[in-house]
Design a protein around this motif. Structure first.
Motif, PDB file in Angstrom:
ATOM      1  N   ILE A   1      -8.542  -2.134  -8.525  1.00  0.00           N
ATOM      2  CA  ILE A   1      -8.766  -3.443  -9.161  1.00  0.00           C
ATOM      3  C   ILE A   1      -9.596  -3.248 -10.436  1.00  0.00           C
ATOM      4  N   ALA A   2     -10.634  -2.404 -10.352  1.00  0.00           N
ATOM      5  CA  ALA A   2     -11.490  -2.151 -11.518  1.00  0.00           C
ATOM      6  C   ALA A   2     -10.703  -1.499 -12.649  1.00  0.00           C
ATOM      7  N   HIS A   3      -9.813  -0.582 -12.279  1.00  0.00           N
ATOM      8  CA  HIS A   3      -9.046   0.178 -13.274  1.00  0.00           C
ATOM      9  C   HIS A   3      -8.031  -0.730 -13.990  1.00  0.00           C
ATOM     10  N   ALA A   4      -7.443  -1.688 -13.244  1.00  0.00           N
ATOM     11  CA  ALA A   4      -6.596  -2.738 -13.831  1.00  0.00           C
ATOM     12  C   ALA A   4      -5.415  -2.209 -14.634  1.00  0.00           C
ATOM     13  N   ASP A   5      -4.728  -1.221 -14.075  1.00  0.00           N
ATOM     14  CA  ASP A   5      -3.492  -0.767 -14.710  1.00  0.00           C
ATOM     15  C   ASP A   5      -2.447  -1.890 -14.580  1.00  0.00           C
ATOM     16  N   PRO A   6      -1.734  -2.202 -15.662  1.00  0.00           N
ATOM     17  CA  PRO A   6      -0.773  -3.309 -15.594  1.00  0.00           C
ATOM     18  C   PRO A   6       0.335  -3.102 -14.558  1.00  0.00           C
ATOM     19  N   SER A   7       0.628  -1.846 -14.208  1.00  0.00           N
ATOM     20  CA  SER A   7       1.692  -1.561 -13.239  1.00  0.00           C
ATOM     21  C   SER A   7       1.176  -1.395 -11.825  1.00  0.00           C
ATOM     22  N   ALA A   8      -0.120  -1.503 -11.623  1.00  0.00           N
ATOM     23  CA  ALA A   8      -0.698  -1.171 -10.326  1.00  0.00           C
ATOM     24  C   ALA A   8      -0.372  -2.237  -9.276  1.00  0.00           C
ATOM     25  N   GLU A   9      -0.194  -1.786  -8.045  1.00  0.00           N
ATOM     26  CA  GLU A   9       0.245  -2.665  -6.965  1.00  0.00           C
ATOM     27  C   GLU A   9      -0.846  -3.633  -6.511  1.00  0.00           C
ATOM     28  N   LEU A  10      -2.086  -3.146  -6.367  1.00  0.00           N
ATOM     29  CA  LEU A  10      -3.118  -4.008  -5.764  1.00  0.00           C
ATOM     30  C   LEU A  10      -3.537  -5.167  -6.672  1.00  0.00           C
ATOM     31  N   PRO A  11      -3.672  -4.958  -7.977  1.00  0.00           N
ATOM     32  CA  PRO A  11      -3.922  -6.123  -8.838  1.00  0.00           C
ATOM     33  C   PRO A  11      -2.815  -7.177  -8.711  1.00  0.00           C
TER      34      PRO A  11
ATOM     35  N   HIS B   1       9.591   7.193  -5.792  1.00  0.00           N
ATOM     36  CA  HIS B   1       8.554   6.589  -4.964  1.00  0.00           C
ATOM     37  C   HIS B   1       7.206   7.224  -5.325  1.00  0.00           C
ATOM     38  N   GLY B   2       6.186   6.399  -5.507  1.00  0.00           N
ATOM     39  CA  GLY B   2       4.871   6.935  -5.843  1.00  0.00           C
ATOM     40  C   GLY B   2       4.566   6.881  -7.328  1.00  0.00           C
ATOM     41  N   ASP B   3       5.594   6.722  -8.158  1.00  0.00           N
ATOM     42  CA  ASP B   3       5.348   6.546  -9.586  1.00  0.00           C
ATOM     43  C   ASP B   3       4.829   5.134  -9.836  1.00  0.00           C
ATOM     44  N   PHE B   4       4.183   4.966 -10.984  1.00  0.00           N
ATOM     45  CA  PHE B   4       3.800   3.619 -11.372  1.00  0.00           C
ATOM     46  C   PHE B   4       5.057   2.779 -11.547  1.00  0.00           C
ATOM     47  N   ALA B   5       4.922   1.465 -11.310  1.00  0.00           N
ATOM     48  CA  ALA B   5       6.084   0.568 -11.307  1.00  0.00           C
ATOM     49  C   ALA B   5       6.599   0.300 -12.714  1.00  0.00           C
TER      50      ALA B   5
ATOM     51  N   THR C   1       5.778  12.596   2.132  1.00  0.00           N
ATOM     52  CA  THR C   1       4.611  13.450   1.892  1.00  0.00           C
ATOM     53  C   THR C   1       4.868  14.393   0.712  1.00  0.00           C
ATOM     54  N   LEU C   2       6.090  14.920   0.632  1.00  0.00           N
ATOM     55  CA  LEU C   2       6.420  15.851  -0.454  1.00  0.00           C
ATOM     56  C   LEU C   2       6.480  15.151  -1.810  1.00  0.00           C
ATOM     57  N   SER C   3       6.587  13.821  -1.818  1.00  0.00           N
ATOM     58  CA  SER C   3       6.635  13.112  -3.104  1.00  0.00           C
ATOM     59  C   SER C   3       5.354  13.352  -3.896  1.00  0.00           C
TER      60      SER C   3
ATOM     61  N   LEU D   1       0.805  -1.235   0.000  1.00  0.00           N
ATOM     62  CA  LEU D   1       0.000   0.000   0.000  1.00  0.00           C
ATOM     63  C   LEU D   1       0.837   1.284   0.000  1.00  0.00           C
ATOM     64  N   PRO D   2       1.935   1.369   0.770  1.00  0.00           N
ATOM     65  CA  PRO D   2       2.691   2.633   0.756  1.00  0.00           C
ATOM     66  C   PRO D   2       3.265   2.990  -0.623  1.00  0.00           C
ATOM     67  N   TRP D   3       3.313   2.014  -1.539  1.00  0.00           N
ATOM     68  CA  TRP D   3       3.848   2.266  -2.884  1.00  0.00           C
ATOM     69  C   TRP D   3       2.790   2.783  -3.843  1.00  0.00           C
ATOM     70  N   LEU D   4       1.552   2.763  -3.413  1.00  0.00           N
ATOM     71  CA  LEU D   4       0.446   3.084  -4.322  1.00  0.00           C
ATOM     72  C   LEU D   4       0.243   4.610  -4.386  1.00  0.00           C
ATOM     73  N   GLY D   5       0.846   5.247  -5.357  1.00  0.00           N
ATOM     74  CA  GLY D   5       0.677   6.687  -5.502  1.00  0.00           C
ATOM     75  C   GLY D   5       1.222   7.428  -4.293  1.00  0.00           C
ATOM     76  N   HIS D   6       0.478   8.431  -3.833  1.00  0.00           N
ATOM     77  CA  HIS D   6       0.923   9.302  -2.743  1.00  0.00           C
ATOM     78  C   HIS D   6      -0.155   9.359  -1.664  1.00  0.00           C
ATOM     79  N   VAL D   7       0.212   9.825  -0.472  1.00  0.00           N
ATOM     80  CA  VAL D   7      -0.826   9.930   0.575  1.00  0.00           C
ATOM     81  C   VAL D   7      -2.000  10.759   0.076  1.00  0.00           C
ATOM     82  N   GLN D   8      -1.711  11.747  -0.756  1.00  0.00           N
ATOM     83  CA  GLN D   8      -2.770  12.646  -1.239  1.00  0.00           C
ATOM     84  C   GLN D   8      -3.717  11.942  -2.214  1.00  0.00           C
TER      85      GLN D   8
END
Ligand SMILES: Cc1cc2nc3c(=O)[nH]c(=O)nc-3n(C[C@@H](O)[C@H](O)[C@H](O)COP(=O)(O)OP(=O)(O)OC[C@H]3O[C@@H](n4cnc5c(N)ncnc54)[C@H](O)[C@@H]3O)c2cc1C
Ligand code: FES
Ligand code: FES
Lengths: 281, 173
Positions: free
Chosen positions: A116-126, A190-194, B142-144, A98-105
């Motif tokens: 899961i619905a969006h099914a991006d090939p690089s997404a962590e949860l799928p 960190h936070g970018d797609f894989a 957070t800044l990322s 989960l901490p790798w999935l995008g940003h806290v925002q």
């Protein structure tokens, strides 16, 4: 960039959602956290006639834990699952990813089921769902069914979900004694797609590695634990049919599968041993 | 069906949207497609929230929705109906004052052009509230979620660390 016009309905019950999806003949779309859908609306890559907001349906907002499985409802936000006190204890792989999935925002709004619905090939949860042999719980006015992750993800951002189906929840097995887990992601920041992401599960029966970001959907293989490991990883790397893109070459991705893949399965085995030790004491 | 289906807000029509903005009731009308930042800026006249990429990448539009930092550009105004919204206008206790975080940004050169600043402040404000003892790693994480074209981030990290420190030490005028 502004979205084209659409109507909006805030559903209060699951029945409202199913009714709206049923009646619209494919013109309605669910809006959950909006973190993938609204960019597409803003860029006018999506032009639905009606958005059905599912975030006020109380029945969808739970995580259920019956001891054997964790069932995560469609209204559960990524950040809520990340901050739950027992997520790491109940399913470590979820907590690792989960901490790798995008940003806290974005996690503060985005949902688990929306990813899961969006099914991006690089997404962590799928990827995690595939590694854990999780299931997608689908419901429409016609039927309710459950699909294993590998049957649900059919292509790049394409799934087995019919237009009138809601993902009501996803479920994963809870942590099992004698099982180890590991997760690793390679991305520019960190936070970018894989560029490539790895999730491994090791128990007494098998060693399973799932890889995202390389093929069109996350793929999993059972690997040998003996000297055959490197050969098996090499075969896996070629089978994923990596392609060159802006972020990395196919060759680089295959090399990641061989090297990082190896590190991650070994980390899962070490995690299993560490957990066994803890269980023993 | 258990309850009557809720109203469909028609496309192309304006509908009332009400929420709490920085502790006060606020409201106006919006088409379903109106994004929250446009509602704040154009309908409510709260122009402190900036807008950059309009697809979630840059962080300029970050506000707090029900206490958590979130992208206004990825939120429809109608989704925010009934929510609690905080923006940069709500950080200081009075128009001629700065919050501890804002004061630290001023003292440590945490901004140059200031375009990214309102969004960054809203993310850091939430972080410092949730984790008063946070360190550099959490601040950087957070800044990322924000892009700054001017500062190189180092002064922003310094400002955030100084603010965390100031908020931990009991206040004296
Ligand atoms: C800056 C940024 C960085 C990001 N980085 C990552 C990343 O590193 N990894 C990653 O995986 N994602 C990333 N994302 C996307 C992630 O944030 C989204 O939350 C997620 O992909 C979609 O979840 P959502 O709840 O926001 O869904 P929405 O955006 O609301 O919906 C996405 C799609 O799924 C459908 N949908 C949603 N819920 C359901 C449901 N229950 N049943 C049926 N259909 C449904 C919608 O109709 C829509 O087509 C990023 C997004 C941004 C803006
Ligand atoms: S304007 Fe919202 S993230 Fe860039
Ligand atoms: S101060 Fe100019 S973009 Fe950050």
């Amino acid at each position: 960039m502004k979205p084209a016009r659409f109507a909006y309905q805030r559903a209060a019950t699951t029945e409202h959602v199913l009714e709206a999806l049923h009646r619209s003949g494919g013109e309605a779309r669910v809006i959950a956290g909006g973190q993938s859908l609204v960019p597409m609306l803003n860029m006018r890559l999506a032009r639905p006639a009606l958005l059905v907001d599912i975030m006020h349906v109380a029945a969808l907002s739970h995580v259920d834990d019956d001891g054997a499985r964790l069932t995560i409802g469609a209204g559960v936000r990524q950040r809520d699952l990340e901050m739950r006190h027992d997520t790491a204890a109940r399913q470590p792989l979820l907590a690792m990813a989960l901490p790798w999935l995008g940003h806290v925002q974005t996690r503060s709004r985005g949902t688990v089921c929306g990813s899961i619905a969006h099914a991006d090939p690089s997404a962590e949860l799928p990827l995690v769902l595939t590694a854990l042999r999780g299931e997608v719980h689908l419901r429409s006015r016609r039927r309710a069914r459950r699909l294993p992750a590998e049957a649900f993800f059919t292509g790049m951002m394409v799934t087995a979900r019919a237009e009138d189906e809601l993902i009501e929840a996803v479920s994963v097995p809870a942590v099992r004694p004698g099982t180890g887990y590991a997760f690793r992601e390679i991305s520019r920041r960190h936070g970018d797609f894989a560029i490539a992401a790895f999730a491994a599960v090791a128990d007494e029966k098998e060693l399973r590695l799932a890889i995202g970001g390389v093929a069109e959907t996350p793929k999993a293989r059972v690997l040998p634990t003996d000297q055959g490991l490197d050969d098996a990883l090499d075969t896996f790397a070629w089978n994923l049919e990596a392609r060159d893109d802006l972020h990395a070459s196919a060759r680089y991705r295959r090399e990641l599968v061989r090297r990082i893949g190896r590190e991650v399965v070994l980390a899962a085995i070490r995690d299993r041993e560490a957990r066994a030790l803890k269980e023993a004491t | 069906m258990s309850r009557q289906a809720p109203a469909v807000l028609d496309a192309g029509q304006r509908h009332p949207v009400r929420f709490t903005l920085n502790g006060r009731k606020a409201g106006g009308e919006a088409e379903p497609r109106m994004l929250l930042h446009d509602f704040l800026r154009h309908v409510l006249g709260a122009t402190g929230t900036h807008v950059g990429c309009e697809h979630g990448i840059c962080g300029a539009c970050t506000v707090q929705i029900d206490g958590a930092p979130a992208r206004a550009c990825l939120t429809l105004a109608v989704q925010a109906d009934g929510a609690e919204i905080r923006t940069v206008e709500g950080l200081a206790s009075a128009p001629d004052r700065l919050s501890a975080l804002q004061e630290a940004f001023r003292a440590h050169h945490g901004l140059q052009c200031g375009f990214c600043t309102p969004g960054i402040l809203m993310s850091l404000d939430a972080l410092l509230r949730e984790r008063p003892d946070c360190g550099e790693a959490e601040i950087r994480e957070t800044l990322s979620g924000h892009l700054c074209r001017c500062t190189g981030y180092t002064p922003i990290v310094k400002a955030a660390l100084a603010a965390a420190e100031a908020l931990r030490v009991p206040h004296h005028a």
